[in-house]
Design a protein around this motif. Structure first.
Motif, PDB file in Angstrom:
ATOM      1  N   ALA A 123      33.173 -66.629 -38.579  1.00 54.03           N
ATOM      2  CA  ALA A 123      32.739 -67.110 -40.096  1.00 54.03           C
ATOM      3  C   ALA A 123      32.119 -66.550 -40.689  1.00 54.03           C
ATOM      4  N   ALA A 124      31.038 -66.188 -40.230  1.00 55.43           N
ATOM      5  CA  ALA A 124      29.693 -65.379 -41.227  1.00 55.43           C
ATOM      6  C   ALA A 124      30.084 -64.325 -41.386  1.00 55.43           C
ATOM      7  N   PRO A 125      30.110 -63.491 -42.640  1.00 55.26           N
ATOM      8  CA  PRO A 125      30.654 -61.649 -42.302  1.00 55.26           C
ATOM      9  C   PRO A 125      29.496 -61.170 -42.923  1.00 55.26           C
ATOM     10  N   CYS A 126      29.564 -59.993 -42.420  1.00 52.66           N
ATOM     11  CA  CYS A 126      28.056 -58.790 -41.945  1.00 52.66           C
ATOM     12  C   CYS A 126      27.361 -58.786 -43.464  1.00 52.66           C
ATOM     13  N   THR A 127      25.905 -58.922 -44.066  1.00 56.06           N
ATOM     14  CA  THR A 127      25.505 -58.580 -45.007  1.00 56.06           C
ATOM     15  C   THR A 127      24.338 -57.324 -44.753  1.00 56.06           C
ATOM     16  N   ALA A 128      24.000 -57.200 -43.792  1.00 58.23           N
ATOM     17  CA  ALA A 128      22.365 -56.897 -43.484  1.00 58.23           C
ATOM     18  C   ALA A 128      22.913 -55.336 -42.735  1.00 58.23           C
ATOM     19  N   MET A 129      23.448 -55.693 -41.737  1.00 55.25           N
ATOM     20  CA  MET A 129      23.970 -54.153 -40.974  1.00 55.25           C
ATOM     21  C   MET A 129      24.831 -52.993 -41.591  1.00 55.25           C
ATOM     22  N   VAL A 130      25.759 -54.122 -42.239  1.00 53.14           N
ATOM     23  CA  VAL A 130      26.293 -53.524 -42.758  1.00 53.14           C
ATOM     24  C   VAL A 130      26.380 -51.974 -43.825  1.00 53.14           C
ATOM     25  N   PHE A 131      25.087 -52.534 -44.814  1.00 58.49           N
ATOM     26  CA  PHE A 131      25.098 -51.014 -45.228  1.00 58.49           C
ATOM     27  C   PHE A 131      24.105 -49.835 -44.308  1.00 58.49           C
ATOM     28  N   VAL A 132      24.180 -49.919 -42.726  1.00 56.90           N
ATOM     29  CA  VAL A 132      23.909 -48.874 -41.966  1.00 56.90           C
ATOM     30  C   VAL A 132      24.564 -48.605 -42.058  1.00 56.90           C
ATOM     31  N   TRP A 133      26.244 -49.175 -40.972  1.00 51.85           N
ATOM     32  CA  TRP A 133      27.222 -48.503 -40.856  1.00 51.85           C
ATOM     33  C   TRP A 133      27.743 -48.378 -41.634  1.00 51.85           C
ATOM     34  N   SER A 134      27.427 -48.107 -42.972  1.00 48.52           N
ATOM     35  CA  SER A 134      28.434 -48.010 -44.913  1.00 48.52           C
ATOM     36  C   SER A 134      28.215 -46.611 -44.832  1.00 48.52           C
ATOM     37  N   ASN A 135      27.043 -46.556 -44.483  1.00 46.95           N
ATOM     38  CA  ASN A 135      26.043 -45.233 -44.291  1.00 46.95           C
ATOM     39  C   ASN A 135      26.292 -43.853 -43.175  1.00 46.95           C
ATOM     40  N   LEU A 136      26.346 -44.834 -42.475  1.00 50.81           N
ATOM     41  CA  LEU A 136      27.253 -43.531 -41.112  1.00 50.81           C
ATOM     42  C   LEU A 136      28.149 -43.351 -40.923  1.00 50.81           C
ATOM     43  N   THR A 137      29.397 -43.978 -42.100  1.00 52.08           N
ATOM     44  CA  THR A 137      30.735 -43.242 -42.028  1.00 52.08           C
ATOM     45  C   THR A 137      30.729 -42.988 -43.219  1.00 52.08           C
ATOM     46  N   LYS A 138      29.737 -42.051 -44.162  1.00 53.35           N
ATOM     47  CA  LYS A 138      29.933 -41.212 -45.368  1.00 53.35           C
ATOM     48  C   LYS A 138      30.254 -42.807 -46.679  1.00 53.35           C
ATOM     49  N   GLY A 139      30.314 -43.801 -46.873  1.00 52.43           N
ATOM     50  CA  GLY A 139      30.654 -45.294 -47.082  1.00 52.43           C
ATOM     51  C   GLY A 139      30.564 -45.228 -48.982  1.00 52.43           C
ATOM     52  N   GLU A 140      32.151 -45.993 -49.461  1.00 55.94           N
ATOM     53  CA  GLU A 140      31.539 -44.910 -51.279  1.00 55.94           C
ATOM     54  C   GLU A 140      30.698 -46.326 -51.269  1.00 55.94           C
ATOM     55  N   PRO A 141      28.895 -46.671 -51.466  1.00 56.88           N
ATOM     56  CA  PRO A 141      28.382 -46.803 -51.605  1.00 56.88           C
ATOM     57  C   PRO A 141      28.322 -48.395 -52.660  1.00 56.88           C
ATOM     58  N   HIS A 142      29.241 -47.730 -54.295  1.00 57.78           N
ATOM     59  CA  HIS A 142      29.159 -49.645 -55.404  1.00 57.78           C
ATOM     60  C   HIS A 142      30.087 -50.388 -54.285  1.00 57.78           C
ATOM     61  N   PHE A 143      30.794 -49.549 -53.100  1.00 53.56           N
ATOM     62  CA  PHE A 143      32.105 -50.736 -53.393  1.00 53.56           C
ATOM     63  C   PHE A 143      31.767 -51.425 -51.768  1.00 53.56           C
ATOM     64  N   THR A 144      30.536 -50.457 -51.278  1.00 47.52           N
ATOM     65  CA  THR A 144      29.633 -51.763 -50.145  1.00 47.52           C
ATOM     66  C   THR A 144      28.714 -52.562 -50.633  1.00 47.52           C
ATOM     67  N   LEU A 145      28.268 -51.786 -51.870  1.00 46.38           N
ATOM     68  CA  LEU A 145      27.425 -53.124 -52.988  1.00 46.38           C
ATOM     69  C   LEU A 145      28.169 -54.334 -53.117  1.00 46.38           C
ATOM     70  N   SER A 146      29.136 -53.965 -53.654  1.00 46.83           N
ATOM     71  CA  SER A 146      29.999 -55.366 -54.323  1.00 46.83           C
ATOM     72  C   SER A 146      30.860 -55.622 -53.339  1.00 46.83           C
ATOM     73  N   GLN A 147      30.687 -55.293 -52.326  1.00 51.06           N
ATOM     74  CA  GLN A 147      31.679 -56.468 -50.774  1.00 51.06           C
ATOM     75  C   GLN A 147      30.437 -57.182 -50.857  1.00 51.06           C
ATOM     76  N   VAL A 148      29.866 -56.523 -50.406  1.00 52.03           N
ATOM     77  CA  VAL A 148      28.569 -57.604 -49.793  1.00 52.03           C
ATOM     78  C   VAL A 148      28.169 -58.432 -50.863  1.00 52.03           C
ATOM     79  N   ALA A 149      28.200 -58.361 -52.226  1.00 51.06           N
ATOM     80  CA  ALA A 149      27.604 -59.557 -53.182  1.00 51.06           C
ATOM     81  C   ALA A 149      29.122 -59.909 -53.041  1.00 51.06           C
ATOM     82  N   LEU A 150      30.204 -59.866 -52.682  1.00 48.03           N
ATOM     83  CA  LEU A 150      31.104 -60.408 -53.676  1.00 48.03           C
ATOM     84  C   LEU A 150      31.328 -61.633 -51.966  1.00 48.03           C
ATOM     85  N   ASN A 151      31.048 -61.101 -51.594  1.00 46.61           N
ATOM     86  CA  ASN A 151      31.327 -61.986 -49.672  1.00 46.61           C
ATOM     87  C   ASN A 151      29.825 -62.961 -49.953  1.00 46.61           C
ATOM     88  N   ASP A 152      28.561 -62.679 -50.164  1.00 46.84           N
ATOM     89  CA  ASP A 152      27.738 -62.970 -50.585  1.00 46.84           C
ATOM     90  C   ASP A 152      27.727 -64.386 -51.079  1.00 46.84           C
TER      91      ASP A 152
END
Length: 353
Positions: A123-152
């Motif tokens: 029931a608790a989506p990740c908010t910290a390590m997600v930035f590491v995983w996103s970086n390893l997949t060359k993820g879109e940083p604005h999406f990661t940021l907005s998604q983490v903010a929204l999840n929080d």
């Protein structure tokens, strides 16, 4: 990433081994530390978690929620998986495997507690390590940021009701005051503190002071993460050594949950035509867990030596290696992902826009 971050899996593994060993050799020390609590919330663990997540939260500009519209497909998929699928599928998997298939091989008095721990973890989506995983997949940083903010933002109001609902369905009494207190301590307060600090540091419009502080805090954050792991596995060291079979059985529904949710998010993004740089972090956010909050909530609700606490610690045990395997799958399947007609069509539209 720094050399330290690049070998994070190694450091995590070493901390797990060290924590288990210390917990086995010095159980009295960890019992004494475990007794340092207020309203069943452990103070040393709370301090370490705040040190770990505040630097991460400092990076988040909650005004980034305005970016949600740019990646509405990925946002929609991740929200659906995180809040409409993940907690409920874990409750089902917990009942199926722990409550039924594995019941004869587990302590009968801990069955409900194990299931509760699995539900809290999911029931608790990740908010910290997600930035590491996103970086390893060359993820879109604005999406990661907005998604983490929204999840929080959602987790502040949704975590306690969802956990209480599912634990209630599992016929477990939920102390609402402790659960809500955990949410306040591990989400609300760090978010408020980090946003006050962020605004004061960039009050002049420049991010130089914020960047300088983050550069100093980042090593502290990682050290706090590793110290937290040593502490958590020290608390559970005796149980882990005494119950390796239980650990293995608890890992089964967690592993299925991770691969099911990451695969579901990845496929839904592909069907919707979302870009791969969004689908990767979407799948990882949909699968990973905010294990710091989950462990804290489980300990607060059921105690350090409970089956619930052990179940959430098993989540910590397999989180990093399993998520790294998902990163590998996402990266290696990029060609297949982008061959989908919907992805190619939307990519062409974006280039022409």
């Amino acid at each position: 990433m720094s050399t330290f971050e690049r070998y994070l899996t190694l450091w995590v593994g070493l901390c797990i081994v060290v924590g288990i060993a210390l917990g086995h050799v010095f159980p009295g020390f960890f019992h004494a530390v475990g007794a340092m609590e207020v309203s069943r919330v452990n103070i040393p663990v709370a301090v370490l978690i705040w040190l770990m997540i505040v630097p991460m939260l400092l990076k988040i500009d909650f005004s980034a929620l305005a970016e949600v519209g740019r990646h509405w497909r990925g946002i929609g998929v991740t929200l659906f998986v995180n809040w409409a699928v993940k907690p409920f599928s874990m409750a089902l998997l917990g009942w199926l495997f722990i409550g039924w298939l594995f019941r004869p091989y587990l302590p009968a008095t801990q069955i409900d507690s194990y299931i509760a721990g699995l539900i809290i973890l999911a029931a608790a989506p990740c908010t910290a390590m997600v930035f590491v995983w996103s970086n390893l997949t060359k993820g879109e940083p604005h999406f990661t940021l907005s998604q983490v903010a929204l999840n929080d933002a959602i987790m502040v109001v949704a975590f306690a009701p969802i956990v209480a609902l599912l634990l209630g369905l599992s016929a477990i009494t939920v102390p609402w005051d402790t659960l809500v207190l955990s949410v306040i301590l591990y989400i609300v307060i760090p978010v408020i503190v980090s946003q006050i600090m962020r605004r004061s540091l960039i009050s002049g419009g420049s991010t130089a002071r914020l960047d300088a502080l983050l550069a100093r805090l980042q090593p502290l954050s990682l050290v706090a993460l590793l110290a937290t792991l040593v502490m958590l596995f020290g608390f559970q060291g005796e149980q882990i050594i005494a119950q390796p079979g239980v650990i293995a059985l608890l890992a089964v529904p967690i592993l299925i949950q991770v691969y099911f949710n990451s695969g579901l998010a990845y496929l839904l993004n592909r069907i919707s035509g979302e870009q791969h740089c969004v689908a990767g972090p979407s799948a990882l956010i949909g699968a990973s867990n905010f294990f710091e909050l989950a462990v804290a909530a489980a300990i607060s609700l059921f105690g350090f030596n409970s089956g619930a606490a052990l179940a959430t610690v098993v989540g910590v045990l397999i989180e990093v290696p399993v998520m790294l395997s998902v990163v590998l799958i996402v990266n290696r399947s990029k060609g297949w992902y982008e061959s989908a007609p919907a992805v190619a069509r939307n990519s062409a539209h974006s280039r022409n826009a």
